[in-house]
Design a protein around this motif. Structure first.
Motif, PDB file in Angstrom:
ATOM      1  N   HIS A 215      71.176  22.242 -19.734  1.00 25.60           N
ATOM      2  CA  HIS A 215      70.497  23.245 -18.901  1.00 25.60           C
ATOM      3  C   HIS A 215      70.042  22.675 -17.556  1.00 25.60           C
ATOM      4  O   HIS A 215      70.305  23.259 -16.506  1.00 25.60           O
ATOM      5  N   LYS A 216      69.334  21.573 -17.625  1.00 26.33           N
ATOM      6  CA  LYS A 216      68.746  21.004 -16.413  1.00 26.33           C
ATOM      7  C   LYS A 216      69.820  20.604 -15.401  1.00 26.33           C
ATOM      8  O   LYS A 216      69.710  20.884 -14.210  1.00 26.33           O
TER       9      LYS A 216
ATOM     10  N   TRP B   1      71.825  23.821 -13.969  1.00 29.65           N
ATOM     11  CA  TRP B   1      71.051  24.772 -13.166  1.00 29.65           C
ATOM     12  C   TRP B   1      71.378  24.700 -11.678  1.00 29.65           C
ATOM     13  O   TRP B   1      71.513  25.719 -11.014  1.00 29.65           O
TER      14      TRP B   1
ATOM     15  N   TYR C 216      64.865  25.086 -13.628  1.00 30.28           N
ATOM     16  CA  TYR C 216      65.752  25.477 -14.727  1.00 30.28           C
ATOM     17  C   TYR C 216      64.981  25.986 -15.944  1.00 30.28           C
ATOM     18  O   TYR C 216      65.466  26.824 -16.701  1.00 30.28           O
ATOM     19  N   ASN C 217      63.770  25.508 -16.144  1.00 30.96           N
ATOM     20  CA  ASN C 217      63.016  25.870 -17.339  1.00 30.96           C
ATOM     21  C   ASN C 217      62.043  27.032 -17.127  1.00 30.96           C
ATOM     22  O   ASN C 217      61.210  27.300 -17.977  1.00 30.96           O
TER      23      ASN C 217
END
Length: 109
Positions: free
Chosen positions: A35-36, A39, A51-52
């Motif tokens: 994810h990170k 992004w 991203y979070n």
């Protein structure tokens, strides 16, 4: 069936099934996305959120070829069909709502 990650951004599903063509955002394992890392390549234009910030999840395939969806508990079950379609899942799935820090988003704060 495909592995990969997804976000729910402003109520809309944004899926990124791993197909090996993307060169950025790859996880350490080399067979899915992080994810990170991903992004920076996929965030919406003009978005300055990390991203979070948004609820997110991932699709994994077990060594017995069973799909498992790990996701933030704030993701509505209405998105399950879209996730199944985007990741080409035709079998029953296991859904694991992840309450850990790993999947926290702005809704959890």
């Amino acid at each position: 069936m495909k592995k990969g990650v997804f976000w729910i951004i402003d109520g809309e599903l944004h899926s990124y099934p791993f197909d090996g063509t993307q060169t950025g955002g790859i996880a350490k394992s080399g067979d899915t996305y992080n994810h990170k890392k991903l992004w920076e390549f996929v965030k919406p234009k003009g978005c300055n959120k990390p991203y979070n910030y948004y609820p997110r999840g991932r699709v994994e395939i077990t060594n017995k070829s069973k799909p498992v969806i790990y996701m933030n508990p704030n993701i509505d079950s209405d998105h399950i069909e879209g996730i199944k379609n985007d990741f080409e899942i035709l079998t029953d799935i296991c859904i694991r709502y992840d309450y850990s820090e790993h999947y926290r988003c702005y809704l959890d704060r």
